[in-house]
Design a protein around this motif. Structure first.
Motif, PDB file in Angstrom:
ATOM      1  N   LYS A  17      -6.066  -3.255  -5.915  1.00  0.00           N
ATOM      2  CA  LYS A  17      -6.397  -2.353  -7.011  1.00  0.00           C
ATOM      3  C   LYS A  17      -5.400  -1.205  -6.997  1.00  0.00           C
ATOM      4  CE  LYS A  17     -10.158   0.503  -8.851  1.00  0.00           C
ATOM      5  NZ  LYS A  17     -11.558   0.973  -8.613  1.00  0.00           N
ATOM      6  N   LEU A  18      -4.917  -0.811  -8.185  1.00  0.00           N
ATOM      7  CA  LEU A  18      -3.895   0.223  -8.278  1.00  0.00           C
ATOM      8  C   LEU A  18      -4.365   1.518  -7.621  1.00  0.00           C
ATOM      9  CD1 LEU A  18      -1.101   0.990  -9.442  1.00  0.00           C
ATOM     10  CD2 LEU A  18      -2.299   1.775 -11.499  1.00  0.00           C
ATOM     11  N   ASP A  19      -3.531   2.061  -6.752  1.00  0.00           N
ATOM     12  CA  ASP A  19      -3.798   3.349  -6.111  1.00  0.00           C
ATOM     13  C   ASP A  19      -3.585   4.442  -7.151  1.00  0.00           C
ATOM     14  OD1 ASP A  19      -3.723   5.738  -4.612  1.00  0.00           O
ATOM     15  OD2 ASP A  19      -3.013   4.674  -2.825  1.00  0.00           O
ATOM     16  N   VAL A  20      -4.627   5.198  -7.456  1.00  0.00           N
ATOM     17  CA  VAL A  20      -4.557   6.192  -8.537  1.00  0.00           C
ATOM     18  C   VAL A  20      -3.480   7.242  -8.274  1.00  0.00           C
ATOM     19  CG1 VAL A  20      -6.950   5.878  -9.227  1.00  0.00           C
ATOM     20  CG2 VAL A  20      -6.401   7.550  -7.446  1.00  0.00           C
ATOM     21  N   ARG A  21      -3.082   7.416  -7.018  1.00  0.00           N
ATOM     22  CA  ARG A  21      -2.040   8.387  -6.701  1.00  0.00           C
ATOM     23  C   ARG A  21      -0.677   7.956  -7.222  1.00  0.00           C
ATOM     24  NH1 ARG A  21      -3.163   8.669  -0.349  1.00  0.00           N
ATOM     25  NH2 ARG A  21      -3.518   6.441  -0.802  1.00  0.00           N
ATOM     26  N   THR A  22      -0.535   6.676  -7.613  1.00  0.00           N
ATOM     27  CA  THR A  22       0.762   6.172  -8.088  1.00  0.00           C
ATOM     28  C   THR A  22       0.715   5.710  -9.539  1.00  0.00           C
ATOM     29  OG1 THR A  22       0.331   3.886  -7.371  1.00  0.00           O
ATOM     30  CG2 THR A  22       1.235   5.395  -5.731  1.00  0.00           C
ATOM     31  N   ASP A  28       0.837  -1.199   0.000  1.00  0.00           N
ATOM     32  CA  ASP A  28       0.000   0.000   0.000  1.00  0.00           C
ATOM     33  C   ASP A  28       0.873   1.250   0.000  1.00  0.00           C
ATOM     34  OD1 ASP A  28       0.940   0.387   2.584  1.00  0.00           O
ATOM     35  OD2 ASP A  28      -0.922  -0.247   3.548  1.00  0.00           O
ATOM     36  N   ILE A  29       0.259   2.414   0.095  1.00  0.00           N
ATOM     37  CA  ILE A  29       0.973   3.670   0.000  1.00  0.00           C
ATOM     38  C   ILE A  29       1.995   3.846   1.114  1.00  0.00           C
ATOM     39  CG2 ILE A  29      -0.608   5.050   1.380  1.00  0.00           C
ATOM     40  CD1 ILE A  29       0.919   6.075  -2.013  1.00  0.00           C
ATOM     41  N   ASN A  30       1.828   3.101   2.215  1.00  0.00           N
ATOM     42  CA  ASN A  30       2.756   3.157   3.344  1.00  0.00           C
ATOM     43  C   ASN A  30       3.763   2.014   3.313  1.00  0.00           C
ATOM     44  OD1 ASN A  30       1.477   5.476   4.564  1.00  0.00           O
ATOM     45  ND2 ASN A  30      -0.197   4.080   5.151  1.00  0.00           N
ATOM     46  N   ASP A  31       3.860   1.334   2.159  1.00  0.00           N
ATOM     47  CA  ASP A  31       4.770   0.204   1.968  1.00  0.00           C
ATOM     48  C   ASP A  31       4.466  -0.959   2.903  1.00  0.00           C
ATOM     49  OD1 ASP A  31       6.096   1.424  -0.108  1.00  0.00           O
ATOM     50  OD2 ASP A  31       7.692   2.234   1.151  1.00  0.00           O
ATOM     51  N   LYS A  32       3.201  -1.117   3.249  1.00  0.00           N
ATOM     52  CA  LYS A  32       2.746  -2.256   4.033  1.00  0.00           C
ATOM     53  C   LYS A  32       2.053  -3.253   3.103  1.00  0.00           C
ATOM     54  CE  LYS A  32       3.868  -0.408   8.051  1.00  0.00           C
ATOM     55  NZ  LYS A  32       4.970  -0.958   8.898  1.00  0.00           N
ATOM     56  N   ILE A  33       2.288  -4.540   3.350  1.00  0.00           N
ATOM     57  CA  ILE A  33       1.635  -5.562   2.534  1.00  0.00           C
ATOM     58  C   ILE A  33       0.135  -5.536   2.791  1.00  0.00           C
ATOM     59  CG2 ILE A  33       1.413  -8.045   2.137  1.00  0.00           C
ATOM     60  CD1 ILE A  33       4.366  -8.308   2.811  1.00  0.00           C
ATOM     61  N   LEU A  34      -0.638  -5.582   1.717  1.00  0.00           N
ATOM     62  CA  LEU A  34      -2.092  -5.582   1.860  1.00  0.00           C
ATOM     63  C   LEU A  34      -2.558  -6.810   2.637  1.00  0.00           C
ATOM     64  CD1 LEU A  34      -3.335  -4.480  -1.682  1.00  0.00           C
ATOM     65  CD2 LEU A  34      -3.178  -3.083   0.375  1.00  0.00           C
ATOM     66  N   GLN A  68       4.719   1.673  -7.946  1.00  0.00           N
ATOM     67  CA  GLN A  68       3.264   1.765  -7.869  1.00  0.00           C
ATOM     68  C   GLN A  68       2.756   1.051  -6.622  1.00  0.00           C
ATOM     69  OE1 GLN A  68       1.886   0.240 -11.655  1.00  0.00           O
ATOM     70  NE2 GLN A  68       2.057   2.252 -12.637  1.00  0.00           N
ATOM     71  N   ARG A  69       1.686   1.574  -6.048  1.00  0.00           N
ATOM     72  CA  ARG A  69       1.117   1.022  -4.818  1.00  0.00           C
ATOM     73  C   ARG A  69      -0.373   0.737  -5.012  1.00  0.00           C
ATOM     74  NH1 ARG A  69       5.642   0.246  -4.536  1.00  0.00           N
ATOM     75  NH2 ARG A  69       7.142   0.868  -2.910  1.00  0.00           N
ATOM     76  N   TYR A  70      -0.929  -0.033  -4.081  1.00  0.00           N
ATOM     77  CA  TYR A  70      -2.270  -0.571  -4.268  1.00  0.00           C
ATOM     78  C   TYR A  70      -3.140  -0.319  -3.043  1.00  0.00           C
ATOM     79  CZ  TYR A  70      -0.174  -2.929  -8.249  1.00  0.00           C
ATOM     80  OH  TYR A  70       0.458  -3.192  -9.429  1.00  0.00           O
ATOM     81  N   ILE A  71      -4.442  -0.449  -3.249  1.00  0.00           N
ATOM     82  CA  ILE A  71      -5.413  -0.401  -2.164  1.00  0.00           C
ATOM     83  C   ILE A  71      -6.264  -1.659  -2.218  1.00  0.00           C
ATOM     84  CG2 ILE A  71      -5.490   2.131  -2.115  1.00  0.00           C
ATOM     85  CD1 ILE A  71      -8.133   1.949  -3.676  1.00  0.00           C
ATOM     86  N   GLY A  72      -6.838  -2.033  -1.096  1.00  0.00           N
ATOM     87  CA  GLY A  72      -7.757  -3.164  -1.070  1.00  0.00           C
ATOM     88  C   GLY A  72      -9.139  -2.716  -1.498  1.00  0.00           C
ATOM     89  N   ALA A  73      -9.698  -3.366  -2.521  1.00  0.00           N
ATOM     90  CA  ALA A  73     -10.991  -2.955  -3.069  1.00  0.00           C
ATOM     91  C   ALA A  73     -11.966  -4.127  -3.065  1.00  0.00           C
ATOM     92  CB  ALA A  73     -10.809  -2.428  -4.486  1.00  0.00           C
ATOM     93  N   GLU A  74     -13.226  -3.801  -3.283  1.00  0.00           N
ATOM     94  CA  GLU A  74     -14.229  -4.852  -3.419  1.00  0.00           C
ATOM     95  C   GLU A  74     -13.890  -5.718  -4.630  1.00  0.00           C
ATOM     96  OE1 GLU A  74     -16.823  -5.593  -1.375  1.00  0.00           O
ATOM     97  OE2 GLU A  74     -15.903  -4.119  -0.060  1.00  0.00           O
ATOM     98  N   LEU A 109       3.760   6.513 -11.730  1.00  0.00           N
ATOM     99  CA  LEU A 109       5.071   6.111 -11.229  1.00  0.00           C
ATOM    100  C   LEU A 109       5.551   4.845 -11.939  1.00  0.00           C
ATOM    101  CD1 LEU A 109       4.575   6.659  -7.376  1.00  0.00           C
ATOM    102  CD2 LEU A 109       5.708   8.177  -9.006  1.00  0.00           C
ATOM    103  N   PRO A 110       6.865   4.561 -11.924  1.00  0.00           N
ATOM    104  CA  PRO A 110       7.354   3.280 -12.463  1.00  0.00           C
ATOM    105  C   PRO A 110       6.672   2.103 -11.753  1.00  0.00           C
ATOM    106  CG  PRO A 110       9.167   4.778 -12.032  1.00  0.00           C
ATOM    107  CD  PRO A 110       7.948   5.420 -11.440  1.00  0.00           C
ATOM    108  N   ILE A 111       6.635   0.966 -12.427  1.00  0.00           N
ATOM    109  CA  ILE A 111       5.905  -0.193 -11.907  1.00  0.00           C
ATOM    110  C   ILE A 111       6.376  -0.575 -10.505  1.00  0.00           C
ATOM    111  CG2 ILE A 111       5.506  -2.673 -12.233  1.00  0.00           C
ATOM    112  CD1 ILE A 111       5.443  -2.193 -15.207  1.00  0.00           C
ATOM    113  N   ASN A 112       7.686  -0.524 -10.271  1.00  0.00           N
ATOM    114  CA  ASN A 112       8.203  -0.949  -8.978  1.00  0.00           C
ATOM    115  C   ASN A 112       7.855   0.029  -7.860  1.00  0.00           C
ATOM    116  OD1 ASN A 112      10.040   0.887 -10.238  1.00  0.00           O
ATOM    117  ND2 ASN A 112      11.564   0.376  -8.691  1.00  0.00           N
TER     118      ASN A 112
END
Length: 707
Positions: free
Chosen positions: A538-543, A495-501, A551-557, A546-549
């Protein structure tokens, strides 16, 4: 429960069950009978992969199907893809000749077990053609199987039940010849070696070409099982299976499905994108040791250790791009070498028994499970000789003739280890005379370490997966049931805080009615299910930029589905065996999945023994699915319809197979099979953006001898 130490749960379970066992220790010891059983017809009464309780199918509060040995024999269902084509609610996604996905209720099926022990498939799909000759039956438990796995999708669990030694000496030999130079020889022999020791051996050799250009397959199977009664109450067995598949001309990817103007391609069914040097070799070995012990007439212990390896060596050729409708040009080749070394070590032990409480009889199962899976794979390419990415001629003219690349460039791959520790329990309580409640759960301690194609796979999760079900007996033959269970899948996205979802979680709710007819010869069921999966990455739109490495994600439905299933299996009349399944459901949350997944499936298999002609039987096996589609983007500039959406469509279709068998003598029989008798042309799958066609009409003849 999430943070409760695994060893504490295990200790509690074993202490409890030991107390029950001690309370019954004066009961008479029951001699173990562990023998192979042949299920006549298409109706089965018991399954072992749902709960490990001693329950009939109508007592299990979940949808269950069984593909029996009779059904596999009648319609020559000699590989698991053909067998699962006949299973209610299962959709077989043939994306390539030697790679297959499976879905149920809108979710990938990844849990495949052998005699109730197994882990999710490494990559979520099955490689090569796995033979069914060593299996007595195939059980399909639909929905989330929280008790037996707890890991994976809330789709289904496929449990393969292996053949075991029979009480008497039995030998059968079957030889098959068929279309495209198919030859197959199968030997199955079982015999007691002494009063206490028995063995069974299965051997298969199959060689065939194909309706696809250049595709050939050579398959070898060997299976040996030996079991011994060490005492009147202890049984030990060891078995080993070997499955080798050598494919030549296999495809990697498949045909393009649309032209640059957005119109659909329509190649010959034989069209294959493989090169003439393409090959895919897969060798699978599985060794299993089992121990069963009866403490007394009520309590028993079973322990299983399994060591499974898969070795793959491939040289692959992929075709990509969008061809021009007039010239058929515009495609490029893409060559790669892929090798895989996969190892599974699994240990499972459980104790089950009966106990009395509050004046009623109850059952309990409690066990522990340890599994470790490790795999190393690598991919190589050719960036230097010019042969790794050749320009393709028109696909209708493609004969596979392209220089073989030198695979020495761009080494990438994976080195991943999965480890799972688990403890589980299930109890069936007799609450009232006609009401039984099944409650249980599984505590999973799951750890993943490694790197896959430059993506770190490290993840660690601990989850308690609950299960709750109830069965109410309306009449001796009719029951109503309901159940709820969950699953989880570890994730490696950050995620955006570099924590595993957190893990993807799934849950399955089901309510239904089951009934037995004609003194148990026929079983019918109807069920309504509601399945959901949440916290999908799901890809965090804020990233996004950014390069693929980075990019960060959020947990979505995720995906949810709900619908109905109707199933009938068994003997309707003295001479008629039937298996019928109807599935209808809706998917929400992912339009792509909803489009390529058939929402209505009909599966029918029936055989009729002709009374007027002794020894003659005829049958039909039909699979029907409604239309599917896949959005492929929009038409590019330069065309009158530029900007128009491109949609690949496959209309509803049925594949109809028929059979006829005649017993020449008590020991010799001849069977004839015809598949896709209407010569239906259809795209196997739209799971991917490419696809290839199913097999046209084909035929086979099998001569069988048995002792």
């Amino acid at each position: 429960m999430k943070n409760l130490p695994l060893n504490l749960i295990t200790l509690t379970i074993l202490t409890t069950t030991n107390a029950f066992a001690e309370g019954s220790k004066n009961s008479d010891v029951e001699k173990i009978e562990v023998q192979g059983t042949y299920i006549e017809g298409y109706g089965a009464h018991e399954v072992s992969g749902a709960s490990r309780l001693d329950l009939s199918i109508i007592e299990i509060p979940q949808s269950v199907s069984v593909i029996t040995s009779a059904q596999m024999r009648d319609f020559q269902l000699s590989d698991i893809n053909a067998a699962l084509d006949s299973a209610t609610g299962i959709n077989v996604e043939r994306i390539e000749t030697d790679r297959t996905y499976y879905t149920a209720r809108g979710f990938d099926v990844t849990n495949f077990q052998i005699d109730g022990v197994g882990l999710p498939l490494t990559s979520g799909n099955n490689h090569a053609d796995e033979d069914t000759a060593i299996y007595e039956r195939i059980e399909v438990i639909r929905g989330a199987n929280g008790l037996m796995t707890g890991v994976g999708n809330p789709s289904a669990t496929i449990n393969f039940i292996r053949k075991r030694p029979t009480e008497e000496t039995e030998v059968s030999v079957r030889g098959t010849v068929g279309s495209w130079d198919k030859t197959r020889l199968e030997v199955d022999a079982s015999t007691p070696l002494t009063d206490k020791v028995s063995a069974r051996v299965v051997l298969v050799k199959q060689d065939n070409e194909s309706y696809l250009d250049r595709y050939e397959q050579d398959k070898s199977v060997a299976y040996a099982f030996i079991g011994a009664e060490l005492t009147d109450s202890t049984y030990l067995s060891i078995s080993h299976s070997y499955n080798q598949s050598d494919a030549i001309g296999n495809n990697w990817g498949a045909n393009p499905l649309y032209y640059t103007d957005g119109s659909a391609t329509d190649y010959d069914a034989s069209t294959n994108t493989s090169a003439n040097w393409s090959n895919w070799q897969v060798v699978k070995n599985n060794t299993v040791v089992e121990l069963a012990h009866y403490f007394n007439s009520q309590w028993s212990l079973r322990a299983t250790y399994s060591h499974k390896t898969t070795d793959e060596d491939t040289e692959l050729f992929y075709v990509y791009g969008t061809p021009d409708k007039n010239t058929e040009l515009g495609l490029l080749g893409y060559a790669s070498e892929y090798d895989l070394d996969d190892k599974h070590n699994l240990f499972d032990a459980y104790i089950n028994g009966e106990f009395s409480l509050f004046g009623r009889e109850h059952q309990i199962v409690a066990g522990i499970n340890y599994a470790k899976m490790s795999y190393v794979d690598k991919s190589l390419y050719d960036y230097t000789t010019g042969n790794g990415f050749p320009v393709m001629p028109p696909l209708p003219e493609w004969d596979g003739n392209t220089p073989k690349p030198i695979f020495t460039d761009g080494l990438t791959g994976s080195d991943v280890t999965n480890e799972q520790k688990a403890a589980y329990f299930t109890a069936r309580f007799e609450v009232l005379d006609n009401l039984h409640v099944i409650a249980g759960g599984r505590y999973n301690d799951w750890n993943v370490e490694g790197n896959s194609y430059n993506v770190v796979q490290d993840a660690s999760d601990k989850e308690f997966i609950p299960y709750l079900g109830a069965v109410y007996q309306i009449t001796p033959e009719l029951v109503a049931y309901t159940s709820y269970t969950e699953t989880f899948v570890s994730q490696t996205k950050l995620d955006i805080n570099d924590k595993i979802l957190a893990p993807i979680t799934g849950e399955s709710k089901e309510i239904g009615i089951k009934s037995e007819f004609f003194d148990g010869l026929l079983i019918g069921s109807i069920a309504y299910f509601d399945v959901q999966q949440t916290n999908v990455a799901k890809l965090d739109v804020r990233t996004t930029d950014l390069p693929i490495n980075l990019q960060r994600y959020i947990g979505a439905e995720g995906i949810s589905s709900n619908g109905f299933e109707l199933e009938v299996a068994g003997q309707i009349y003295d001479n008629l065996q039937l298996s019928f399944g109807f599935t209808d459901f809706d998917i929400s949350g992912d339009d792509v999945v909803a489009d390529y997944t058939p929402s209505t499936l009909i599966k029918l298999a029936a055989t009729y023994t002709v009374p007027a002609i002794e020894g003659l039987s005829i049958g039909v096996n039909m699979n029907w699915q409604d239309d599917i589609s896949r959005k492929q983007g929009v038409v590019g500039d330069g065309f009158a319809n530029a900007g128009e959406e491109i949609v690949t469509k496959q209309g509803a279709y049925a594949v109809v197979n028929v059979m006829m068998a005649y017993a020449i003598t008590d020991n010799v029989s001849l069977s004839l099979n015809a598949n896709n008798i209407t010569d239906e042309k259809y795209i196997n799958s739209l799971y991917w953006a490419q696809g290839y066609y199913g097999a046209p009409a084909n035929y086979s003849a099998t001569l069988s001898w048995s002792l």
